[in-house]
Design an enzyme around this catalytic site. Structure first.
Site, short mmCIF file in Angstrom:
data_model
loop_
_atom_site.label_atom_id
_atom_site.label_comp_id
_atom_site.label_asym_id
_atom_site.label_seq_id
_atom_site.Cartn_x
_atom_site.Cartn_y
_atom_site.Cartn_z
N SER A 119 0.82 -1.21 0.00
CA SER A 119 0.00 0.00 0.00
C SER A 119 0.85 1.26 0.00
O SER A 119 0.34 2.34 -0.25
CB SER A 119 -0.95 0.00 1.20
OG SER A 119 -0.26 -0.34 2.36
N HIS A 140 -2.91 -3.12 -6.09
CA HIS A 140 -3.29 -2.80 -4.71
C HIS A 140 -4.78 -3.07 -4.50
O HIS A 140 -5.62 -2.38 -5.08
CB HIS A 140 -2.94 -1.33 -4.40
CG HIS A 140 -3.18 -0.95 -2.99
ND1 HIS A 140 -3.63 0.28 -2.60
CD2 HIS A 140 -3.04 -1.67 -1.83
CE1 HIS A 140 -3.75 0.31 -1.29
NE2 HIS A 140 -3.40 -0.86 -0.81
N GLU A 152 -6.11 -0.87 -7.59
CA GLU A 152 -5.23 0.12 -8.21
C GLU A 152 -4.11 -0.65 -8.91
O GLU A 152 -3.43 -1.47 -8.28
CB GLU A 152 -4.62 1.04 -7.15
CG GLU A 152 -5.64 1.93 -6.46
CD GLU A 152 -5.03 2.78 -5.35
OE1 GLU A 152 -5.26 4.00 -5.36
OE2 GLU A 152 -4.34 2.24 -4.47
N ASN A 190 -4.98 6.00 -0.98
CA ASN A 190 -4.39 6.42 0.29
C ASN A 190 -3.87 7.86 0.24
O ASN A 190 -3.80 8.53 1.27
CB ASN A 190 -3.28 5.46 0.71
CG ASN A 190 -3.86 4.18 1.31
OD1 ASN A 190 -4.98 4.19 1.84
ND2 ASN A 190 -3.14 3.08 1.21
N1 CAA Z 1 -14.93 -10.79 4.14
C1 CAA Z 1 -15.90 -11.09 3.24
N2 CAA Z 1 -17.08 -10.44 3.22
C2 CAA Z 1 -17.30 -9.51 4.16
C3 CAA Z 1 -16.34 -9.17 5.12
C4 CAA Z 1 -15.10 -9.86 5.08
N3 CAA Z 1 -14.13 -9.59 5.95
N4 CAA Z 1 -16.83 -8.19 5.91
C5 CAA Z 1 -18.07 -7.92 5.45
N5 CAA Z 1 -18.35 -8.70 4.39
C6 CAA Z 1 -19.58 -8.70 3.58
C7 CAA Z 1 -20.78 -9.11 4.41
O1 CAA Z 1 -20.93 -10.52 4.42
C8 CAA Z 1 -21.93 -8.43 3.67
O2 CAA Z 1 -22.29 -9.14 2.51
P1 CAA Z 1 -23.82 -9.11 1.94
O3 CAA Z 1 -24.14 -7.69 1.65
O4 CAA Z 1 -23.74 -9.96 0.71
O5 CAA Z 1 -24.62 -9.69 3.04
C9 CAA Z 1 -21.28 -7.12 3.18
O6 CAA Z 1 -19.86 -7.35 3.19
C10 CAA Z 1 -21.64 -5.98 4.10
O7 CAA Z 1 -21.21 -6.34 5.41
P2 CAA Z 1 -22.02 -5.99 6.75
O8 CAA Z 1 -23.49 -5.86 6.45
O9 CAA Z 1 -21.60 -6.94 7.81
O10 CAA Z 1 -21.42 -4.62 7.24
P3 CAA Z 1 -21.27 -3.28 6.47
O11 CAA Z 1 -22.46 -2.96 5.62
O12 CAA Z 1 -20.83 -2.31 7.49
O13 CAA Z 1 -20.06 -3.53 5.45
C11 CAA Z 1 -17.79 -3.19 5.00
C12 CAA Z 1 -18.81 -3.88 5.90
C13 CAA Z 1 -17.89 -3.76 3.59
C14 CAA Z 1 -16.43 -3.51 5.59
C15 CAA Z 1 -18.12 -1.66 4.97
O14 CAA Z 1 -18.26 -1.16 6.26
C16 CAA Z 1 -17.08 -0.85 4.25
O15 CAA Z 1 -17.08 -0.77 3.04
N6 CAA Z 1 -16.17 -0.19 5.02
C17 CAA Z 1 -15.08 0.57 4.46
C18 CAA Z 1 -13.96 -0.38 4.11
C19 CAA Z 1 -12.80 0.34 3.51
O16 CAA Z 1 -12.77 1.54 3.34
N7 CAA Z 1 -11.81 -0.45 3.15
C20 CAA Z 1 -10.59 0.05 2.59
C21 CAA Z 1 -9.62 0.24 3.68
S1 CAA Z 1 -8.12 0.92 3.07
C22 CAA Z 1 -7.31 -0.43 2.50
O17 CAA Z 1 -7.68 -1.55 2.57
C23 CAA Z 1 -6.05 -0.19 1.79
C24 CAA Z 1 -4.86 0.21 2.51
O18 CAA Z 1 -3.88 0.39 1.84
C25 CAA Z 1 -4.78 0.36 3.97
#
Ligand code: CAA
Length: 294
Positions: A119, A140, A152, A190
């Site tokens: 990242s 990424h 990305e 990021n």
């Molecule tokens: N693995 C697989 N599926 C998952 C999961 C996981 N760890 N966590 C959640 N899900 C799935 C759930 O099963 C659910 O699926 P359905 O809609 O088919 O039922 C869906 O995702 C939504 O989950 P929830 O209803 O439990 O919860 P939510 O609506 O709050 O969604 C989330 C969870 C998808 C994590 C959402 O909160 C989200 O998009 N958050 C932001 C995540 C984000 O910004 N990620 C990027 C971080 S930065 C990065 O990764 C890069 C870096 O370089 C640091």
């Protein structure tokens, strides 16, 4: 050259998600970890995720079994040799990554694309550890990999057009939307996300709002799926701290400098969800409680 076989290095949070997505998209996938325990742990996590998709009706039992059948775990770097693309998602340390690529380089065919999921580390610096900087890119992915739709795809000044376009098309074949970007710390997401997250910490430090009020504001007032402090806990404070330091070192701009509170939380080992405590206490993971920090 069409990509048919995939190798993934690392079966932690990101590597297991990448391997799962590749297998679900129909690619025979070999995933490598450093010990049998970590291979077993990673594969078990993938199986659990696939089972959950069957329970929800997103995947049929036959599709789950076919995806699992395309996945093979290993501890041997040699087993990645037959891949047309190797995606690396090992520990976020340049020395470890360079060592891995150096070991892999002589084992792979000339056409094999090397892709790092880093990242924030420099793709150029890693590419130069191999004899194939022209076929080295960044790919990424975002956490959770099976859910987040973006990849990305990163090119360096040495990446050949053909390899870059093959990697971009491959991300599309995984069912992801791919964006093209260049080797600058933070890439696109990021570069924009990290200063925002750091600002949320600064707002907390300055008493602009409580943890819950800052999170609710961005969730309900700006439509974010998670508030910034919850997202920091989700990403891991050690990870954000390291990305911020690398970005600050490159750009020398205050907005990338990690706030004192983030540094103190990392020092205390309060790295968020994975360590049980960050801005929230996860003793009851379904019902996190804001922590008293200041
Ligand atoms: N693995 C697989 N599926 C998952 C999961 C996981 N760890 N966590 C959640 N899900 C799935 C759930 O099963 C659910 O699926 P359905 O809609 O088919 O039922 C869906 O995702 C939504 O989950 P929830 O209803 O439990 O919860 P939510 O609506 O709050 O969604 C989330 C969870 C998808 C994590 C959402 O909160 C989200 O998009 N958050 C932001 C995540 C984000 O910004 N990620 C990027 C971080 S930065 C990065 O990764 C890069 C870096 O370089 C640091």
């Amino acid at each position: 050259m069409a990509i048919e076989k995939v190798g993934v290095a690392g079966c932690g949070l990101m590597g297991s998600g990448i391997a799962q997505v590749c297998a679900q998209a129909g690619f025979p996938t070999v995933v490598r970890e450093v010990s049998e325990e970590l291979v077993a742990k990673g594969l078990k996590g993938i199986e659990k995720n696939l089972d959950r998709l069957v329970e929800k009706g997103t995947l049929s039992a036959a599709e789950r079994d076919a995806a699992r059948g395309r996945l093979r775990g290993t501890t041997k770097v040699e087993d990645l040799a037959g891949a047309d693309i190797v995606i690396e998602a090992i520990i976020e340390q340049l020395a470890a990554k360079r060592e891995f690529w150096k070991a892999l380089e002589p084992l792979c065919a000339k056409h094999t694309i090397f892709a790092s999921n880093t990242s924030s580390l420099s793709i150029t610096e890693m590419a130069m550890a191999t004899g194939r900087p022209g076929r080295f890119v960044g790919m990424h992915f975002f956490n959770p990999v099976p859910v987040m739709k973006l990849v990305e795809v990163i090119r360096t000044i040495a990446t050949e057009d053909a390899a870059f376009e093959e990697a971009h098309a491959f991300a599309g074949r995984l069912g992801k939307t791919a964006v093209r970007t260049t080797d600058r710390p933070g890439f696109i997401v990021n570069r924009l996300l990290v200063p925002f997250l750091l600002d949320a910490i600064r707002a907390l430090e300055e008493g602009v709002g409580t943890i819950e009020d800052i999170d609710n504001s961005m969730k309900l007032g700006a439509g974010h799926p998670m508030g910034p402090l919850t997202l920091l806990d989700f990403v891991g404070h050690d990870t954000t701290y390291s990305i911020a330091n690398i970005m600050f070192e490159e750009f020398k701009e205050k907005r990338f400098a990690p706030p004192a509170l983030l540094k103190r939380m990392v020092m205390a080992g309060w790295n968020g969800r994975k360590s049980g405590r960050g801005f929230y206490d996860y003793s009851d993971p379904k019902n996190p409680k804001p922590v008293k920090l200041l």
